[in-house]
Design a protein around this motif. Structure first.
Motif, PDB file in Angstrom:
ATOM      1  N   LEU A 140       0.815  -1.208   0.000  1.00 18.83           N
ATOM      2  CA  LEU A 140       0.000   0.000   0.000  1.00 18.83           C
ATOM      3  C   LEU A 140       0.852   1.263   0.000  1.00 18.83           C
ATOM      4  N   ILE A 141       1.981   1.244   0.707  1.00 19.63           N
ATOM      5  CA  ILE A 141       2.813   2.441   0.772  1.00 19.63           C
ATOM      6  C   ILE A 141       3.894   2.448  -0.300  1.00 19.63           C
ATOM      7  N   GLY A 142       3.893   1.411  -1.174  1.00 17.59           N
ATOM      8  CA  GLY A 142       4.776   1.426  -2.328  1.00 17.59           C
ATOM      9  C   GLY A 142       6.228   1.116  -2.050  1.00 17.59           C
ATOM     10  N   LEU A 143       6.506   0.246  -1.056  1.00 23.79           N
ATOM     11  CA  LEU A 143       7.882  -0.145  -0.737  1.00 23.79           C
ATOM     12  C   LEU A 143       8.132  -1.581  -1.196  1.00 23.79           C
ATOM     13  N   PRO A 144       9.382  -1.946  -1.445  1.00 28.23           N
ATOM     14  CA  PRO A 144       9.686  -3.339  -1.823  1.00 28.23           C
ATOM     15  C   PRO A 144       9.264  -4.314  -0.732  1.00 28.23           C
ATOM     16  N   VAL A 145       8.932  -5.524  -1.136  1.00 30.69           N
ATOM     17  CA  VAL A 145       8.400  -6.503  -0.183  1.00 30.69           C
ATOM     18  C   VAL A 145       9.454  -6.978   0.809  1.00 30.69           C
ATOM     19  N   ASP A 146      10.741  -6.801   0.496  1.00 32.28           N
ATOM     20  CA  ASP A 146      11.792  -7.234   1.415  1.00 32.28           C
ATOM     21  C   ASP A 146      12.251  -6.116   2.349  1.00 32.28           C
ATOM     22  N   THR A 147      11.517  -5.005   2.384  1.00 34.70           N
ATOM     23  CA  THR A 147      11.882  -3.885   3.265  1.00 34.70           C
ATOM     24  C   THR A 147      11.611  -4.261   4.715  1.00 34.70           C
ATOM     25  N   GLN A 148      12.587  -4.014   5.565  1.00 36.19           N
ATOM     26  CA  GLN A 148      12.438  -4.266   6.990  1.00 36.19           C
ATOM     27  C   GLN A 148      12.023  -2.970   7.691  1.00 36.19           C
ATOM     28  N   PHE A 149      11.030  -3.056   8.543  1.00 35.10           N
ATOM     29  CA  PHE A 149      10.554  -1.854   9.233  1.00 35.10           C
ATOM     30  C   PHE A 149      10.001  -2.247  10.592  1.00 35.10           C
ATOM     31  N   THR A 150       9.947  -1.249  11.465  1.00 37.77           N
ATOM     32  CA  THR A 150       9.380  -1.419  12.803  1.00 37.77           C
ATOM     33  C   THR A 150       8.317  -0.355  13.002  1.00 37.77           C
TER      34      THR A 150
END
Length: 277
Positions: A140-150
């Protein structure tokens, strides 16, 4: 008498090569009216596109907020779910050892193993849903699927709508009916159909035209090398009337359909508001 009489007859002579040019300015009343309504339709379509963009932005904001809180809810228990799955696996191993040593009946061991495995499957499904929620948020926010986030698990830091303090369900309904961009799109669609019907009605009328035609000729034998002609004409395309009548009737049917669609949309929005409250 000795006086010469002036010859009143005129003749025309031309050089072998000479240039001739002119500009004809024509203004047609029917074409002007049709063009006016077509221009209004294009402006309304642009407004309709803006409202469609606003509707998509609202839906995207709601989808992102929903995915965000789904991720927050999943992360709050995801760590505990992993720990529980490890504990269940260890308990299954102990049950197997106890059953082999005869410390527990085989039927009891099978029953407990079945319950543990059932819970283990549910925990695995929950962990998969947590991963799916994270992937959905990234998409939904347009980031790659392997992006790590908290994600920030802080409800106090989330901005709230302090000014949204409706006093009754009727005020919420009125607010929804005024703020939803779908209604503006339907209103503009009705106006576009109405302008199309007006353009068709105008095109069925007789078509008066005014023209001005300045001309110039470098033929040196001419008495006047430049002149201006002006006039008015009127035409009427009778063969075009039946098709325009049919198109006009279709436009008015489209207007009625748009009004019914807008009424159904209003009922759906009011239903959504009441179910949400």
């Amino acid at each position: 008498s000795g006086t010469d009489s002036e010859n009143s007859s005129y003749s025309y002579s031309a050089e072998k090569t000479h240039s001739y040019g002119g500009v004809k300015l024509l203004w047609n009343a029917v074409d002007f009216g049709v063009t006016y309504f077509k221009a209004r339709q294009e402006a309304d379509r642009q407004r309709q596109s803006n409202h469609e963009r606003r509707r998509i932005a609202q839906k995207l904001a709601c989808d992102v907020a929903t995915a965000y809180w789904q991720c927050i809810s999943a992360e709050r228990v995801a760590t505990r779910a992993v720990v529980l799955r490890e504990e269940f696996n260890q308990e299954l191993a102990r049950l197997g050892e106890s059953s082999k040593k005869g410390q527990i009946g085989e039927s009891d061991a099978l029953e407990r193993s079945y319950l543990l495995k059932t819970q283990n499957v549910k925990i695995s499904e929950f962990i998969e849903k947590h991963q799916a929620a994270r992937l959905n948020l990234l998409q939904l926010i347009g980031l790659p699927v392997d992006t790590q986030f908290t994600l920030a698990d802080d409800i106090d830091g989330v901005p709230m709508l302090d000014s949204l303090t409706p006093g009754s369900i009727e005020e919420l309904e009125n607010m929804a009916l005024l703020q939803r961009p779908e209604f503006y799109q339907e209103d503009i669609g009705e106006r576009i159909s109405l302008d199309e019907a007006r353009a068709n009605l105008i095109s069925m009328l007789p078509s008066p035209s005014l023209f001005v035609n300045p001309q110039k000729d470098n033929n040196k034998f001419l008495y006047y090398n430049s002149w201006v002609s002006a006039g008015a004409t009127i035409s009427w395309n009778l063969m075009n009337i039946p098709s325009k009548i049919h198109e006009t009737k279709a436009n008015f049917k489209q207007i009625d359909f748009t009004r019914c669609k807008r009424m159904a949309l209003a009922i759906a929005v009011i239903t959504q508001v009441r179910l949400s409250t």
